[in-house]
Enzyme design. Sequence first.
Site, PDB file in Angstrom:
ATOM      1  N   HIS A  32    -108.655  93.428-101.744  1.00  7.09           N
ATOM      2  CA  HIS A  32    -108.829  92.041-102.172  1.00  7.09           C
ATOM      3  C   HIS A  32    -107.803  91.099-101.554  1.00  7.09           C
ATOM      4  O   HIS A  32    -107.969  89.874-101.580  1.00  7.09           O
ATOM      5  CB  HIS A  32    -108.742  91.966-103.701  1.00  7.09           C
ATOM      6  CG  HIS A  32    -109.662  90.941-104.293  1.00  7.09           C
ATOM      7  ND1 HIS A  32    -110.009  89.773-103.644  1.00  7.09           N
ATOM      8  CD2 HIS A  32    -110.320  90.907-105.484  1.00  7.09           C
ATOM      9  CE1 HIS A  32    -110.832  89.067-104.409  1.00  7.09           C
ATOM     10  NE2 HIS A  32    -111.036  89.730-105.531  1.00  7.09           N
ATOM     11  N   ARG A  33    -106.735  91.625-100.969  1.00  2.73           N
ATOM     12  CA  ARG A  33    -105.753  90.780-100.298  1.00  2.73           C
ATOM     13  C   ARG A  33    -106.317  90.201 -98.994  1.00  2.73           C
ATOM     14  O   ARG A  33    -105.824  89.190 -98.485  1.00  2.73           O
ATOM     15  CB  ARG A  33    -104.482  91.576 -99.997  1.00  2.73           C
ATOM     16  CG  ARG A  33    -103.764  92.101-101.234  1.00  2.73           C
ATOM     17  CD  ARG A  33    -102.645  93.046-100.870  1.00  2.73           C
ATOM     18  NE  ARG A  33    -103.128  94.224-100.156  1.00  2.73           N
ATOM     19  CZ  ARG A  33    -102.338  95.228 -99.758  1.00  2.73           C
ATOM     20  NH1 ARG A  33    -101.038  95.177-100.001  1.00  2.73           N
ATOM     21  NH2 ARG A  33    -102.846  96.268 -99.117  1.00  2.73           N
TER      22      ARG A  33
END
Length: 370
Positions: A343-344
């Site tokens: 998700h980064r």
Amino acid sequence: SDGLLRKILLPEGSTVAVSALVAIIGSADEDISALAGGSDTGAPGDRGTEKSETGAPGDRGAEQSAPPVATAPAPAPAAPAAPEGRVLSSPLARRVAAEKGVDISRVQGSGPNGRVIAKDIGTAEPAAASAGAPVTRSPVSVATGFQDVPLTQIRKTIAKRLVQSIGPVPHFFLTTDIDMERSWDLRAALKAKGDPYTVSFNDIVIKAVAVALRRHPAVNAWWMEDRIRYHGDVHVGMAVAVEDGLITPVIRFADQKGLQAISAEAKAMAEKARARRLTPEEYTGATFSISNLGMFDIDEFTAVINPPEAGILAVGRIAQKPAVVDGQLVPRRLMRVTMSCDHRVIDGATGAQFLGTVKLNLENPLAMLL
């Protein structure tokens, strides 16, 4: 290398840094004292072990201070032949056989070219044990009710990578069902032509993912702690199960290759992986990976991201299931896939759009030509 194995510097089983000196190969009259630390002058007449082109010791003995064992095994040929009286077997299989008192020469191997692997020892019939033969103790420690087996280097690496991934990396998962009817027809049509046109469904998935990565560069990326690296080239890693772990050979520039080229390269890479003959350049540098357990009859699973990559696609089996098509309930060949995302790097909508393109490519293979 051709020449004489003049000196072995490290015993079998040593763990050393990459590029560390493990042995010296040279001519019979070459001065190797500088490399050997002055313990060997390499005077004329000093006899070493003859090396053939495959790196196998010859018949002449070697004067060496370390035990005469292979410390840096050369890659095995594709179809190795065991010397007379010797059984093809893995190091782990030999250790387990010695610990259990099993005569490994009586065990039927299930590995490549009949090679005996560890699981063959576990299923060996009692008759395979040498009655009354002394058991040679190995590093494997056995106690009542359990067995301790030292970690292999590949298992240590897998464990380290998983800790680096599943903890620090914020995973999220996207799952979808893909109608594989048209991909099924494509493979059947190519298969009917015979070799070299035969391709696997995994080859088709690799191509579909590679094309999608080209169209969605935000997914073709690495997390680099202080920056995100977006790759201009598409290199797809494919997870391959080996005897005691998992390794991911890389199909480089996969978006630029046809199905036939991908198929040939994937087969060659998988064979090299199982024979432990991959070079570091062949299993590093993937920009995205695929893990396929469909051949093991698995419907659905989630795969762990291999850092610094930002995503991995877990592929399940193709099975006929009821589906609604044009308002009618009909059987269709469906395949469930799950994408693990970092998700980064990848937001939900970005991952969903990428997975939508993968689905489009597999449900309509001609779309990959556009």
